[in-house]
Design a protein around this motif. Sequence first.
Motif, mmCIF file in Angstrom:
data_model
loop_
_atom_site.group_PDB
_atom_site.id
_atom_site.type_symbol
_atom_site.label_atom_id
_atom_site.label_comp_id
_atom_site.label_asym_id
_atom_site.label_seq_id
_atom_site.Cartn_x
_atom_site.Cartn_y
_atom_site.Cartn_z
ATOM 1 N N UNK A 127 28.799 7.112 12.133
ATOM 2 C CA UNK A 127 29.324 8.201 11.319
ATOM 3 C C UNK A 127 28.257 9.242 11.005
ATOM 4 N N UNK A 128 27.135 8.811 10.440
ATOM 5 C CA UNK A 128 26.163 9.749 9.893
ATOM 6 C C UNK A 128 25.221 10.332 10.934
ATOM 7 N N UNK A 129 25.063 9.657 12.064
ATOM 8 C CA UNK A 129 24.213 10.194 13.124
ATOM 9 C C UNK A 129 25.012 10.935 14.186
ATOM 10 N N UNK A 130 26.269 10.483 14.398
ATOM 11 C CA UNK A 130 27.032 11.031 15.522
ATOM 12 C C UNK A 130 28.359 11.655 15.106
ATOM 13 N N UNK A 131 28.657 11.662 13.817
ATOM 14 C CA UNK A 131 29.864 12.320 13.337
ATOM 15 C C UNK A 131 31.148 11.629 13.713
ATOM 16 N N UNK A 132 31.105 10.337 13.952
ATOM 17 C CA UNK A 132 32.304 9.612 14.359
ATOM 18 C C UNK A 132 33.118 9.163 13.138
ATOM 19 N N UNK A 133 34.399 9.017 13.330
ATOM 20 C CA UNK A 133 35.279 8.552 12.262
ATOM 21 C C UNK A 133 35.218 7.036 12.204
ATOM 22 N N UNK A 134 34.497 6.519 11.229
ATOM 23 C CA UNK A 134 34.345 5.084 11.056
ATOM 24 C C UNK A 134 34.539 4.728 9.583
ATOM 25 N N UNK A 177 35.705 15.471 8.390
ATOM 26 C CA UNK A 177 36.148 15.187 7.025
ATOM 27 C C UNK A 177 35.910 13.727 6.658
ATOM 28 N N UNK A 178 36.061 12.840 7.630
ATOM 29 C CA UNK A 178 35.847 11.416 7.354
ATOM 30 C C UNK A 178 34.378 11.135 7.042
ATOM 31 N N UNK A 179 33.477 11.778 7.786
ATOM 32 C CA UNK A 179 32.051 11.611 7.519
ATOM 33 C C UNK A 179 31.726 12.145 6.126
ATOM 34 N N UNK A 180 32.271 13.298 5.823
ATOM 35 C CA UNK A 180 32.051 13.915 4.519
ATOM 36 C C UNK A 180 32.565 13.015 3.399
ATOM 37 N N UNK A 181 33.722 12.428 3.579
ATOM 38 C CA UNK A 181 34.291 11.526 2.579
ATOM 39 C C UNK A 181 33.402 10.311 2.371
ATOM 40 N N UNK A 182 32.974 9.690 3.464
ATOM 41 C CA UNK A 182 32.123 8.509 3.354
ATOM 42 C C UNK A 182 30.854 8.801 2.560
ATOM 43 N N UNK A 183 30.169 9.872 2.902
ATOM 44 C CA UNK A 183 28.886 10.152 2.259
ATOM 45 C C UNK A 183 29.073 10.619 0.826
ATOM 46 N N UNK A 184 30.159 11.328 0.536
ATOM 47 C CA UNK A 184 30.377 11.796 -0.836
ATOM 48 C C UNK A 184 30.750 10.645 -1.764
ATOM 49 N N UNK A 185 31.579 9.707 -1.292
ATOM 50 C CA UNK A 185 31.909 8.535 -2.108
ATOM 51 C C UNK A 185 30.652 7.692 -2.340
ATOM 52 N N UNK A 186 29.860 7.537 -1.312
ATOM 53 C CA UNK A 186 28.612 6.794 -1.430
ATOM 54 C C UNK A 186 27.698 7.436 -2.473
ATOM 55 N N UNK A 187 27.620 8.765 -2.437
ATOM 56 C CA UNK A 187 26.757 9.482 -3.383
ATOM 57 C C UNK A 187 27.301 9.386 -4.804
#
Length: 312
Positions: A127-134, A177-187
């Motif tokens: 997700x964070x290196x390659x922008x994949x939806x995971x 959007x999925x990458x953005x969601x993952x990192x924002x929830x984590x933050x």
Amino acid sequence: MDAAVLHSRLSDWFDDAARDLPWRRPSRTPWGVLVSEFMLQQTPVSRVLPVWTEWMERWPSPADLAAAPSGDALRYWGRLGYPRRALRLHAAATAVVVEHGGVVPSSYDELLALPGVGTYTAAAVAAFAFGRRETVVDTNIRRVHARLVGGAALPAPTLTAAETRRAAALLPDDDADSVRWNVSVMELGALVCTARTPDCERCPVLDRCAWVAAGKPAPTYVPKGQAWAGTDRQVRGAIMHILRHTEHPVPRQLIHHRPVDLHLGGPAHGASVGFEKLHALNAPPEQLERALNGLLTDGLAEETAHGIRLPV
């Protein structure tokens, strides 16, 4: 619950609140992201930052680390703890060189096949290196999901299939959007929705939180922290400190008896401090021996005719 509202609000919040971390910058490399994910396991960002920076300067690519002795990975792991991660990262770098031509693979399955990479790390790097939806599910994400959607103070003690399904259901369809969601929830979990003292008034989705709506019910269990003082882990850490700061093998007897004078080479002050810390623990001989043998068994140290040293 309207997931689109959650996605939008957290994305806007992340724009203003996100920490400037080097493994998130546009200049990041997949290798830098992989290194960060290994280091961040059970270790706070504040401790990881200086070590990650030094590693990336010393070993800017998987090939650079793979060409170094595994003992160097342990030496420069410093005080991050859980040093087996350093050996696994070295093994992962070697696999990237041998099996992928020195290029970190981008797919979840290929990442998962690397030594030391589990389901979380494979998803996070994809997700964070390659922008994949995971579906990325770490401790912070689990806690936010538990409160925001589940109405519980804390997630289950261990990850459940239901939590994974919930995380997958909340994931936006679009890759970016999925990458953005993952990192924002984590933050959000790291900065606001913390385990012990959540700052609910700063939460951008406070009015949507099921836990707050339920009156903030208490946890159904008390998380157990890992003991440190007096444990074998503490003794192992003190021995590793000595080995990281010496260039020559350390005679086994010096682990048991405070040395009067050191002639071990390398940064002598660091070794001297290490011996002081080790013997200040007043660990019984059987614990010293058990801790030392554990390091040897785990491949974190090796014994030669001249003494104990980091693996080469």
